[in-house]
Design an enzyme around this catalytic site. Sequence first.
Site, PDB file in Angstrom:
ATOM      1  CG  HIS A 299      -1.902   1.006   1.347  1.00 26.79           C
ATOM      2  ND1 HIS A 299      -1.619   2.262   1.829  1.00 26.79           N
ATOM      3  CD2 HIS A 299      -3.220   1.021   1.033  1.00 26.79           C
ATOM      4  CE1 HIS A 299      -2.721   3.000   1.816  1.00 26.79           C
ATOM      5  NE2 HIS A 299      -3.710   2.268   1.325  1.00 26.79           N
TER       6      HIS A 299
ATOM      7  CD  GLU B 258      -6.374   2.867  -1.256  1.00 28.81           C
ATOM      8  OE1 GLU B 258      -5.944   2.752  -0.097  1.00 28.81           O
ATOM      9  OE2 GLU B 258      -7.197   3.744  -1.598  1.00 28.81           O
TER      10      GLU B 258
ATOM     11  CD  GLU C 144      -4.552   7.431  -1.279  1.00 29.57           C
ATOM     12  OE1 GLU C 144      -4.350   6.202  -1.368  1.00 29.57           O
ATOM     13  OE2 GLU C 144      -4.880   8.002  -0.226  1.00 29.57           O
TER      14      GLU C 144
ATOM     15  CB  CYS D 278      -7.026   9.948   3.609  1.00 29.23           C
ATOM     16  SG  CYS D 278      -7.160   9.134   2.011  1.00 29.23           S
ATOM     17  CB  CYS D 279      -6.845  12.958  -0.723  1.00 28.72           C
ATOM     18  SG  CYS D 279      -6.318  11.299  -1.176  1.00 28.72           S
TER      19      CYS D 279
END
Lengths: 557, 557
Positions: free
Chosen positions: A182, A234, A250, A318-319
Amino acid sequence: MQSCDFQGYFFNDSDVYKWVEAAAFSIAGMRNEGLLSLVKHVVDVIVAAQEDDGYLDTYFTFDRKKERWTNLRDMHELYCAGHFMQAAIALYRATGESKALNAACRLADHILNIFGQGRREGTPGHPEVEMALVELYRTTGKREYLELAKSFLDNRGKGIVGGSQNLIDHLPFRKLTEITGHAVRSLYLNCGAADIYMETGELELLRTLETIWRNFTERRMYLTGGAGARYDGEAFGADYELPNRMAYAETCAAIASAMWNWRMFLITGEGRFFDIVELALYNGALSGISLDGESYFYVNPLADRGEHRRQKWFECACCPPNIARLIASLPGLCYSLSEEGVWVNIYAKSVANIELGGKPLVIEQRTEYPWNGEVELVLDPEEEREFPIFLRIPGWCRGASVRVDGGVESTEACPGSYLRLHRPWNVGDRIYLKLPMPVEKLESNPNVEGNLGRVALRRGPIVYCVEQVDNPGFDAWDLVITSSSEIEAIWQGSLLNGIVVLKGDAVVSDSDWSSGMLYKPSSKPSPRQVEFMAIPYYAWANRQKGPMLVWLRYQDT
Amino acid sequence: MQSCDFQGYFFNDSDVYKWVEAAAFSIAGMRNEGLLSLVKHVVDVIVAAQEDDGYLDTYFTFDRKKERWTNLRDMHELYCAGHFMQAAIALYRATGESKALNAACRLADHILNIFGQGRREGTPGHPEVEMALVELYRTTGKREYLELAKSFLDNRGKGIVGGSQNLIDHLPFRKLTEITGHAVRSLYLNCGAADIYMETGELELLRTLETIWRNFTERRMYLTGGAGARYDGEAFGADYELPNRMAYAETCAAIASAMWNWRMFLITGEGRFFDIVELALYNGALSGISLDGESYFYVNPLADRGEHRRQKWFECACCPPNIARLIASLPGLCYSLSEEGVWVNIYAKSVANIELGGKPLVIEQRTEYPWNGEVELVLDPEEEREFPIFLRIPGWCRGASVRVDGGVESTEACPGSYLRLHRPWNVGDRIYLKLPMPVEKLESNPNVEGNLGRVALRRGPIVYCVEQVDNPGFDAWDLVITSSSEIEAIWQGSLLNGIVVLKGDAVVSDSDWSSGMLYKPSSKPSPRQVEFMAIPYYAWANRQKGPMLVWLRYQDT
């Protein structure tokens, strides 16, 4: 106090903490009473949720109290705790307010009671707490926090979180030879390991990080600084597995890469690490937020047919707060200090108030960087002082030159290094740095299947893309750059908040986009000459939908 | 009887059943006493493992007996049962032996007791039993088997196996608008639905299958007939998601596509379906086995750097016995009969003994197809009879012509259709079919990102690839076909068991394969003229390791 249903993801606490950290960085840069008052209120609410024993995670409060610490692999309690510690430290440093910091210490002490020396062996499914604990050690001096961070790192590869490669639990950290699993977890873990190295000096950690870094930057990183090729898990892919349209990349992973490379730079003073910080900042992380600051990419592909658009928010959010704290933290990255002198990392129009050897030093930067490679640094050391200034010469820059107050400085401005200017500096001294920024046609290692026979355009630190809206005469994916394509850089102040665009000539090999057939005999019309325009990758998808492409077809003519 | 540990995967019974089915097909084609005796022994062992109540699955025998039918989603009991039924039917038809068939009926009756009308609602996590039950109905006349198959189909989308898209349980079957989920499961399910349609005539099923088929062949199928783009979940990807190096394209999925398209052809008599059967047979399925028949691909990429090699066996060994039964079943696919007449589906050197309207008909084919498009059919109807012969005109073939015994037949030989020749046929009548096979440069729909600006080479039904071993002067991935490349087809009887190779001129744009850098300024040397050679895709990886590529770079010159 009354129980109520928990809403959202079990790790949503962390999003609030990241917002607090971003707000604290922002306040550190510029006092803002309204924001400070809001932050204090949020801290009051957070601290009110802390249990008497120091535990803090609203998901495991009330009904789920018994389930605390029962699932380190999935439930992100240590991850959330780490984010709270980071927020509390940032707030303490920005304001001197210690309420959150004290709560963070109580939480850390609670975790010490569970996982400290001689107690239960633990490690988090989602690394993050390691770097937070090291920072809490730096802030409080309490060495147990550092030791706890190290034990979490040391416990990887023991199967505590299931032994999965995705969670980087398949091997002991020091046995890793590749960047895997990840992407955000992997990169956060590297941040923690770098922090632990900084405090312990354990060379095996640094060697491991160097090995991982080489694998990352030589085989598994997008040109944009994006990290993590695969939707599945991810995760990082295999060497050279870097699909463009199906890139995961991401936003949080590019941010995490910047965080890790910042630490690697602090350890080594080597420009190659800050190059990656800069790369992520201007490209793969910045693409995560719209120009109006109100919508976000979670995933950052390098090719699109017009489907991928920024969203107002995500269930897994989260981003957005992560990019907020990254941007708010930038002033802290511009300069750094060593025992010798001052290091200039980021070129940007700015005034910095620096304390060097206990005395004030003001450096003003006059520049339009990254749109223009000319930087003028005006120094005010209050009185003449001799000290070295280290100027970052970006890895992308060939032919950099430096002039100090009219005299030509003899320089070895090696790309990807810091140029040391050591002399007595007086009030008003100026340094003129020239970083040539020609438009570059870049090629990829041919093992990256999707990029073979293609080039990407870069100017300075900015990676470009071709977006349909600027190229109405052809489909953006049909553009073919040729060896004779001449491309110029043009400032367009009213476009996309002000950008340098690239314009040039190329050819177009028209595809049959309306065909319903999957395969058919090739019947290309002859290529035709066109003018094309490219914009910075970070700025795409801010206008109408349409195809976008970073890696453009290329042919020798 | 003594308990012993179960070895291998829980669904390994099915591999034995597929071997029995393959052996039965083989015996049907050519009596082989040694093989028959071995098959009988294996059947004895299988039937001895059947429980008194008809249950048969060795994994759930002994200790795990209580767990029978407790996990339809994962444990493949119905899948294994389906394979046993198919094997038993094939053996019965080939030999008249009914021991296995009787056991299969006892098993089917047992399943009826659990899942039959008015009992528990069920559906398998891995479809397969549906088509087996319909075939058992056809063989025995027992309508409950058909109804059970239909109930399994009708029960999809109810969440019985978790509602997952990968298991095609996210929607009722008749609501599907795309081919999705685990490729083999999805395609086996379509086989079952086609079989159920054939016996029930429910038009909604046929409409659904047509919709799925269009999505499959227009957006989600490899040029080789390979199916299932994604490693993740062994699944179909999104529209146009067809990566080449990272293609999954499981051998079993190409086989399943051939099985489904065979059924669609039987339903409609339309050539477009048999085109896909032929495509898979000569390319994406056949690549699954080495030329010596002793090693196998599970995954069939269309691009490789020399890492991907066939294996002697797999822990999950579904593919080897599946390709065995496919190849052994081929004689049954060559011809088919309708009420009107005889249909010629596959061209191959052969003699067929056909019973048409109760009377014998022998057809001999003299041809070197697929290496040469000239086919001579010599008829022996014993005495003059009038009936139509339907000749398949492959979809890839433009300009087909037919001549009957010296006289030119007026034909409309439309690609992808069956040409109807209706006349009195006498002993010794000959049909001369010419299927022109020029080398074709194919292009992909431009939405398939990785194929844009590339062409693939095909001749007749054979898809070609460039393999490194034949092209020592350059890296296979650096080859660039141009609009002026002239390519000829050459028979090479001693190469790779005898193949037609393609040779032509092209250019090479050399990449820097030794560079350790991931990205760098483009510095391509000028393209150079080369001769290249391509071989059939199915034959790759039978010699020394090296890069391989199907979709070759292309430029207009």
